[in-house]
Design a protein around this motif. Structure first.
Motif, PDB file in Angstrom:
ATOM      1  N   ASN A  96      10.851 -28.933   3.835  1.00 24.00           N
ATOM      2  CA  ASN A  96       9.666 -28.621   4.165  1.00 24.00           C
ATOM      3  C   ASN A  96       9.602 -27.822   5.452  1.00 24.00           C
ATOM      4  OD1 ASN A  96       8.342 -29.870   1.682  1.00 24.00           O
ATOM      5  ND2 ASN A  96       8.310 -31.652   2.813  1.00 24.00           N
ATOM      6  N   PHE A  97       9.034 -26.582   5.312  1.00 18.62           N
ATOM      7  CA  PHE A  97       8.628 -25.943   6.590  1.00 18.62           C
ATOM      8  C   PHE A  97       7.532 -25.120   6.526  1.00 18.62           C
ATOM      9  CE2 PHE A  97      10.863 -23.011   3.655  1.00 18.62           C
ATOM     10  CZ  PHE A  97      10.539 -21.939   3.987  1.00 18.62           C
ATOM     11  N   THR A  98       7.045 -24.667   7.435  1.00 19.81           N
ATOM     12  CA  THR A  98       5.874 -23.845   7.660  1.00 19.81           C
ATOM     13  C   THR A  98       6.037 -22.370   8.142  1.00 19.81           C
ATOM     14  OG1 THR A  98       5.038 -24.348   9.617  1.00 19.81           O
ATOM     15  CG2 THR A  98       4.475 -25.625   7.958  1.00 19.81           C
ATOM     16  N   ALA A  99       5.084 -21.503   8.143  1.00 25.50           N
ATOM     17  CA  ALA A  99       5.505 -20.089   8.556  1.00 25.50           C
ATOM     18  C   ALA A  99       5.494 -20.255  10.017  1.00 25.50           C
ATOM     19  CB  ALA A  99       4.236 -19.086   8.253  1.00 25.50           C
ATOM     20  N   ASN A 100       4.777 -21.342  10.558  1.00 34.50           N
ATOM     21  CA  ASN A 100       4.827 -21.410  12.070  1.00 34.50           C
ATOM     22  C   ASN A 100       6.567 -21.476  12.721  1.00 34.50           C
ATOM     23  OD1 ASN A 100       2.339 -21.283  12.426  1.00 34.50           O
ATOM     24  ND2 ASN A 100       1.697 -23.676  12.220  1.00 34.50           N
ATOM     25  N   ASN A 101       7.173 -21.886  11.796  1.00 33.60           N
ATOM     26  CA  ASN A 101       8.768 -22.296  12.153  1.00 33.60           C
ATOM     27  C   ASN A 101       9.514 -20.987  12.131  1.00 33.60           C
ATOM     28  OD1 ASN A 101       8.373 -25.114  10.012  1.00 33.60           O
ATOM     29  ND2 ASN A 101       8.579 -25.181  12.163  1.00 33.60           N
ATOM     30  N   LEU A 102       8.995 -19.765  11.412  1.00 30.28           N
ATOM     31  CA  LEU A 102       9.671 -18.583  11.336  1.00 30.28           C
ATOM     32  C   LEU A 102       9.216 -17.399  12.257  1.00 30.28           C
ATOM     33  CD1 LEU A 102       9.449 -18.560   7.475  1.00 30.28           C
ATOM     34  CD2 LEU A 102      11.350 -19.524   8.799  1.00 30.28           C
ATOM     35  N   ILE A 103       9.772 -16.359  12.312  1.00 32.86           N
ATOM     36  CA  ILE A 103       9.438 -15.469  13.333  1.00 32.86           C
ATOM     37  C   ILE A 103       8.376 -14.437  12.392  1.00 32.86           C
ATOM     38  CG2 ILE A 103      10.091 -13.015  14.336  1.00 32.86           C
ATOM     39  CD1 ILE A 103      12.900 -14.151  14.724  1.00 32.86           C
ATOM     40  N   GLN A 104       7.128 -14.441  13.098  1.00 28.86           N
ATOM     41  CA  GLN A 104       6.169 -13.715  12.131  1.00 28.86           C
ATOM     42  C   GLN A 104       6.337 -12.264  12.105  1.00 28.86           C
ATOM     43  OE1 GLN A 104       3.677 -15.688  10.798  1.00 28.86           O
ATOM     44  NE2 GLN A 104       5.359 -16.966  11.057  1.00 28.86           N
TER      45      GLN A 104
END
Length: 272
Positions: A125-133
């Protein structure tokens, strides 16, 4: 593996003649692969790519424990395109114990992507906050870029992608023969040189140049040309970084002008 020496610069009277000569090289290649006799409206590819290379320095600065290890990945991909503006891709990327499934679809100006990550077979489980936007336009540009690098060596057609200009660089020599070299810059700023065999006019090599234009960051060698419904297509691409072979892509199947289901390029939901 082909090893080309320094390119002998072409003596062009002006810049326009350099562009004209480059288009003549591309036209000869289209004749050689029999593209001129075909009306390609779409393609469908299944590929397998195996990569094994050192981790980049910026990654190692954060994770020095990986310095003596290699980044190993196997990607099974499906890519379909209906010119000029419909692209769909699914990639299953397998690392040592992890797997990522990435699906992307572009239909005109509508775009969506879905990504799932599994660790030891269990979903993470991950959210977009974990990724480079990235903005929607940046995602679309990245997608079209990766599709172009897969599709262009087959079709030698770029009008669907961007209004590129190719210029003639000169002649490169290897013990196996000589190649005409042309060059273009992509919208993302990357510069590529393409080497076409002077005898067969087939694409032999595509090199991604460094920012200063002095050396190749990566080289893609094209081989194992096969006839697919009258079109010659390279089924093997060997990837070289520096002087080391770091990967290989095999085309498992190709369909020319396939018939897709009505919902094949349907953009569903939001990206993650």
């Amino acid at each position: 593996m082909l090893t080309f020496g320094e390119q002998r610069s072409a003596q062009q009277k002006d810049e326009s003649s350099s562009y004209l000569r480059a288009e003549q090289v591309l036209e000869a290649a289209r004749q050689a692969t029999r593209l001129k006799a075909m009306d390609i409206k779409g393609l469908s590819l299944r590929t397998r790519t195996e990569i094994s290379e050192p981790y980049p320095e910026d990654f190692l600065r954060s994770y020095p424990q990986f310095r003596n290890q290699r980044n190993q990945m196997i990607t099974d991909g499906e890519l379909s395109i209906s010119f000029p503006d419909k692209i769909r891709q699914r990639m299953e990327m397998t690392f040592v114990s992890n797997q990522q499934v990435l699906e992307r679809v572009l239909n005109g100006d509508r775009y969506a992507q879905r990504s799932e990550i599994y660790v030891d077979g269990k979903p993470l489980n991950f959210t977009a906050n974990n990724l480079i936007q990235k903005s929607e336009q940046e995602k679309i540009a990245d997608f079209k870029n990766s599709a172009f690098l897969m599709i262009f060596p087959i079709t030698l057609e770029y009008s669907w992608y961007a209004p590129l200009r190719f210029k003639y660089v000169g002649v490169a020599e290897a013990k196996e023969g000589r190649a005409d070299v042309i060059e273009t810059a992509l919208p993302n700023g990357s510069t590529y040189r393409l080497f076409f065999d002077q005898k067969t006019h087939l694409l032999l090599l595509m090199s991604e140049m460094s920012k200063d234009g002095r050396e190749a960051e990566r080289r893609y060698f094209f081989s194992d040309y096969r006839n697919v419904d009258g079109l010659l297509i390279a089924h093997k691409v060997t990837v070289e970084k520096g002087k080391e072979v770091v990967g290989e892509r095999q085309i498992k199947s190709v369909q020319i002008n396939p018939t897709f289901k009505p919902d094949h390029y349907l953009v569903k939901g939001k990206s993650n």
